[in-house]
Design a protein around this motif. Structure first.
Motif, PDB file in Angstrom:
ATOM      1  N   LYS A 180      22.693  47.832  41.704  1.00  0.00           N
ATOM      2  CA  LYS A 180      23.289  48.538  40.570  1.00  0.00           C
ATOM      3  C   LYS A 180      24.652  47.922  40.279  1.00  0.00           C
ATOM      4  O   LYS A 180      25.526  47.876  41.145  1.00  0.00           O
ATOM      5  CB  LYS A 180      23.437  50.018  40.918  1.00  0.00           C
ATOM      6  CG  LYS A 180      23.840  50.911  39.767  1.00  0.00           C
ATOM      7  CD  LYS A 180      23.840  52.362  40.240  1.00  0.00           C
ATOM      8  CE  LYS A 180      24.266  53.306  39.134  1.00  0.00           C
ATOM      9  NZ  LYS A 180      24.309  54.712  39.599  1.00  0.00           N
ATOM     10  N   THR A 209      25.716  41.193  30.884  1.00  0.00           N
ATOM     11  CA  THR A 209      24.764  42.299  30.945  1.00  0.00           C
ATOM     12  C   THR A 209      23.351  41.821  30.638  1.00  0.00           C
ATOM     13  O   THR A 209      22.385  42.176  31.327  1.00  0.00           O
ATOM     14  CB  THR A 209      25.171  43.407  29.949  1.00  0.00           C
ATOM     15  OG1 THR A 209      26.503  43.835  30.249  1.00  0.00           O
ATOM     16  CG2 THR A 209      24.231  44.590  30.031  1.00  0.00           C
ATOM     17  N   VAL A 210      23.210  40.997  29.609  1.00  0.00           N
ATOM     18  CA  VAL A 210      21.893  40.462  29.256  1.00  0.00           C
ATOM     19  C   VAL A 210      21.334  39.603  30.388  1.00  0.00           C
ATOM     20  O   VAL A 210      20.157  39.701  30.743  1.00  0.00           O
ATOM     21  CB  VAL A 210      21.981  39.657  27.950  1.00  0.00           C
ATOM     22  CG1 VAL A 210      20.693  38.884  27.696  1.00  0.00           C
ATOM     23  CG2 VAL A 210      22.261  40.586  26.773  1.00  0.00           C
ATOM     24  N   LEU A 257      20.153  41.853  33.178  1.00  0.00           N
ATOM     25  CA  LEU A 257      18.897  42.502  32.812  1.00  0.00           C
ATOM     26  C   LEU A 257      17.715  41.564  32.996  1.00  0.00           C
ATOM     27  O   LEU A 257      16.639  41.974  33.460  1.00  0.00           O
ATOM     28  CB  LEU A 257      18.960  42.995  31.365  1.00  0.00           C
ATOM     29  CG  LEU A 257      19.800  44.247  31.097  1.00  0.00           C
ATOM     30  CD1 LEU A 257      19.948  44.488  29.596  1.00  0.00           C
ATOM     31  CD2 LEU A 257      19.159  45.462  31.763  1.00  0.00           C
ATOM     32  N   ARG A 258      17.893  40.312  32.643  1.00  0.00           N
ATOM     33  CA  ARG A 258      16.803  39.334  32.780  1.00  0.00           C
ATOM     34  C   ARG A 258      16.476  39.049  34.245  1.00  0.00           C
ATOM     35  O   ARG A 258      15.395  38.550  34.551  1.00  0.00           O
ATOM     36  CB  ARG A 258      17.167  38.039  32.050  1.00  0.00           C
ATOM     37  CG  ARG A 258      17.089  38.176  30.529  1.00  0.00           C
ATOM     38  CD  ARG A 258      17.604  36.940  29.813  1.00  0.00           C
ATOM     39  NE  ARG A 258      16.817  35.749  30.060  1.00  0.00           N
ATOM     40  CZ  ARG A 258      15.693  35.416  29.421  1.00  0.00           C
ATOM     41  NH1 ARG A 258      15.215  36.210  28.479  1.00  0.00           N
ATOM     42  NH2 ARG A 258      15.048  34.283  29.703  1.00  0.00           N
ATOM     43  N   GLY A 279      16.408  41.546  36.352  1.00  0.00           N
ATOM     44  CA  GLY A 279      15.862  42.802  36.837  1.00  0.00           C
ATOM     45  C   GLY A 279      16.875  43.714  37.484  1.00  0.00           C
ATOM     46  O   GLY A 279      16.502  44.655  38.201  1.00  0.00           O
ATOM     47  N   ASP A 326      19.711  46.665  37.680  1.00  0.00           N
ATOM     48  CA  ASP A 326      20.080  47.923  37.021  1.00  0.00           C
ATOM     49  C   ASP A 326      21.557  47.810  36.646  1.00  0.00           C
ATOM     50  O   ASP A 326      22.430  47.898  37.500  1.00  0.00           O
ATOM     51  CB  ASP A 326      19.849  49.090  37.980  1.00  0.00           C
ATOM     52  CG  ASP A 326      20.208  50.447  37.366  1.00  0.00           C
ATOM     53  OD1 ASP A 326      20.503  50.492  36.149  1.00  0.00           O
ATOM     54  OD2 ASP A 326      20.194  51.451  38.110  1.00  0.00           O
ATOM     55  N   VAL A 327      21.848  47.583  35.360  1.00  0.00           N
ATOM     56  CA  VAL A 327      23.209  47.290  34.934  1.00  0.00           C
ATOM     57  C   VAL A 327      23.638  48.235  33.829  1.00  0.00           C
ATOM     58  O   VAL A 327      22.835  48.660  32.995  1.00  0.00           O
ATOM     59  CB  VAL A 327      23.333  45.809  34.456  1.00  0.00           C
ATOM     60  CG1 VAL A 327      22.362  45.509  33.337  1.00  0.00           C
ATOM     61  CG2 VAL A 327      24.751  45.469  34.036  1.00  0.00           C
ATOM     62  N   ARG A 328      24.922  48.574  33.838  1.00  0.00           N
ATOM     63  CA  ARG A 328      25.522  49.374  32.780  1.00  0.00           C
ATOM     64  C   ARG A 328      26.763  48.645  32.281  1.00  0.00           C
ATOM     65  O   ARG A 328      27.572  48.162  33.076  1.00  0.00           O
ATOM     66  CB  ARG A 328      25.914  50.754  33.304  1.00  0.00           C
ATOM     67  CG  ARG A 328      26.513  51.670  32.236  1.00  0.00           C
ATOM     68  CD  ARG A 328      26.884  53.020  32.830  1.00  0.00           C
ATOM     69  NE  ARG A 328      25.720  53.672  33.406  1.00  0.00           N
ATOM     70  CZ  ARG A 328      25.781  54.764  34.179  1.00  0.00           C
ATOM     71  NH1 ARG A 328      26.960  55.289  34.469  1.00  0.00           N
ATOM     72  NH2 ARG A 328      24.686  55.293  34.656  1.00  0.00           N
ATOM     73  N   CYS A 329      26.909  48.546  30.967  1.00  0.00           N
ATOM     74  CA  CYS A 329      28.054  47.886  30.354  1.00  0.00           C
ATOM     75  C   CYS A 329      28.940  48.939  29.699  1.00  0.00           C
ATOM     76  O   CYS A 329      28.459  49.730  28.873  1.00  0.00           O
ATOM     77  CB  CYS A 329      27.593  46.871  29.315  1.00  0.00           C
ATOM     78  SG  CYS A 329      28.943  46.006  28.471  1.00  0.00           S
ATOM     79  N   VAL A 357      20.973  44.234  24.838  1.00  0.00           N
ATOM     80  CA  VAL A 357      21.558  45.173  25.806  1.00  0.00           C
ATOM     81  C   VAL A 357      20.954  46.567  25.648  1.00  0.00           C
ATOM     82  O   VAL A 357      20.727  47.282  26.623  1.00  0.00           O
ATOM     83  CB  VAL A 357      23.094  45.217  25.645  1.00  0.00           C
ATOM     84  CG1 VAL A 357      23.689  46.370  26.425  1.00  0.00           C
ATOM     85  CG2 VAL A 357      23.698  43.904  26.112  1.00  0.00           C
ATOM     86  N   ARG A 390      21.735  50.095  27.625  1.00  0.00           N
ATOM     87  CA  ARG A 390      22.587  49.854  28.805  1.00  0.00           C
ATOM     88  C   ARG A 390      24.072  49.836  28.439  1.00  0.00           C
ATOM     89  O   ARG A 390      24.918  49.724  29.329  1.00  0.00           O
ATOM     90  CB  ARG A 390      22.218  48.521  29.464  1.00  0.00           C
ATOM     91  CG  ARG A 390      20.764  48.451  29.918  1.00  0.00           C
ATOM     92  CD  ARG A 390      20.390  49.629  30.818  1.00  0.00           C
ATOM     93  NE  ARG A 390      19.015  49.555  31.237  1.00  0.00           N
ATOM     94  CZ  ARG A 390      18.598  49.085  32.411  1.00  0.00           C
ATOM     95  NH1 ARG A 390      19.490  48.657  33.288  1.00  0.00           N
ATOM     96  NH2 ARG A 390      17.328  49.048  32.707  1.00  0.00           N
TER      97      ARG A 390
END
Length: 362
Positions: A2, A16-17, A20-21, A23, A25-28, A147, A150
């Motif tokens: 995370k 962030t992108v 995500l690619r 896999g 779990d990210v929050r911006c 994004v 996220r």
């Protein structure tokens, strides 16, 4: 895993992108509009040309990644019209291009290979054929869409190391992450200081203005980075849209100091840049029709800087738009494996602050 990315400018969204690619779990986190401050405006200059060979190499890697972005976005994100660099230091830039094996050509002022809004200037000049106009408007749309949900539009008050992870506080809410990347532009210094990371904090006001291009101007105009001129320490110029020429100029620091206020800086910058256009650019009307404002750190130039303390990685620098897709990949990889990317450009030789801290990362 995370991860929190603090800052929704082009670097934060790119990271962030990339996460995500992978896999993750990210929050911006972004308090304002995505790409609304230092990433503001619809265009920027892309160039391989730099005064340091490592920066030329990295720009080339970023250009290849822009091509991948363009395929995914379904639209060209860089208009490859070429970039010209002129001035007394151009030989140093040419040496860096040669050392990096990048295509370039040195020409004298007046060369038919030049398509600029001025008939004459002090030569010689370096032509970077891979340079051009970055379409920030298209990049913004592409990244925001990628994004998706996220992105959290709230102000981050603090980043704090804890036993189980790194806490990110925003108002009365908080969440804990395995790793945090701080790439918040003008807000980076204050947030990074909370976890013991020191980054440059000085600020000044910076403006770019656009003017109408006269019909008789050569086309397509190349982007142009120039030598100092009366009232200006240097300029950067490019097509900002159909029939519009953008000119940004570095002026006396006393006139744009943070304490003088934005209004005074706007007035001084407008007078200096408009005067330059009237005197030196015969193919441009000295009639301002638009402006872009952002904050600027006077202590930084071209260069990529990274500092890690424990599970927090901070990055900073100026002129980072051209490196956005590469920075996103570098930051994502560093989050996953706990590494710290190497500094590049004029800051590469600086002593690193990196430390293990409580955890085992422009």
């Amino acid at each position: 895993m995370k991860v929190a990315v603090i800052g929704g400018g082009v670097v934060g969204l790119s990271a962030t992108v990339a996460l995500l690619r992978q896999g993750v779990d990210v929050r911006c986190y972004e308090a304002g509009e995505p790409m609304g401050e230092r990433s503001a405006g619809d265009t920027r200059i892309f160039r391989l040309a730099h005064a340091y060979p490592d920066m030329v190499v990295l720009a080339g890697q970023s250009r290849a990644l822009f091509a991948g972005w363009s395929e995914r976005a379904g639209a060209a994100l860089v208009d490859e019209v070429g970039t010209v660099v002129s001035g007394a230091e151009v030989g140093r830039w040419a040496d860096a291009m040669a050392a990096a094996g990048a295509a370039h050509e040195m020409v004298e002022a007046g060369s038919p290979l030049l398509r600029l809004p001025a008939r004459a200037f002090a030569g010689p000049a370096l032509i970077d054929p891979s340079g051009g106009v970055i379409r920030v408007d298209r990049i913004r749309a592409f990244l925001v869409d990628a994004v998706g949900d996220r992105l959290r539009q709230v102000h981050v008050d603090a980043v704090e190391e804890t036993g189980p992870g790194v806490r990110v506080r925003s108002g009365t809410d908080s969440d804990t992450f395995d790793a945090v990347v701080i790439c918040a532009g003008a807000g980076t210094s204050a947030l990074a200081a909370g976890v013991g990371i020191d980054t440059p904090s000085a600020l000044e006001h910076h403006l770019r203005f656009s003017f109408p291009i006269r019909p008789e101007a050569p086309a397509p105009l190349q982007c142009w980075i120039t030598e100092p001129a009366p009232g200006l320490l240097g300029t950067y110029q490019h097509v900002a849209g159909p029939g519009r020429w953008a000119v940004g100029g570095d002026i006396d620091a006393v006139l744009v100091t943070w304490g003088s206020g934005r209004q005074a800086a706007e007035q001084a910058s407008l007078a200096a840049v408009t005067g330059y256009v009237a005197e030196h650019l015969p193919f441009v009307e000295p009639r301002p029709i638009g402006q872009v404002y952002c904050t600027h750190n006077p202590d930084l130039g071209d260069g990529l800087q990274f500092v890690r303390r424990g599970r927090v990685l901070a990055t900073y620098g100026e002129n980072l738009m051209k490196f956005a897709p590469l920075l996103g990949e570098m930051l994502a990889r560093a989050c996953v494996d706990g590494s710290t990317p190497a500094n590049a450009g004029p800051g590469a030789e600086r002593t690193s602050q990196n430390t293990a801290g409580n955890g085992s990362v422009e």
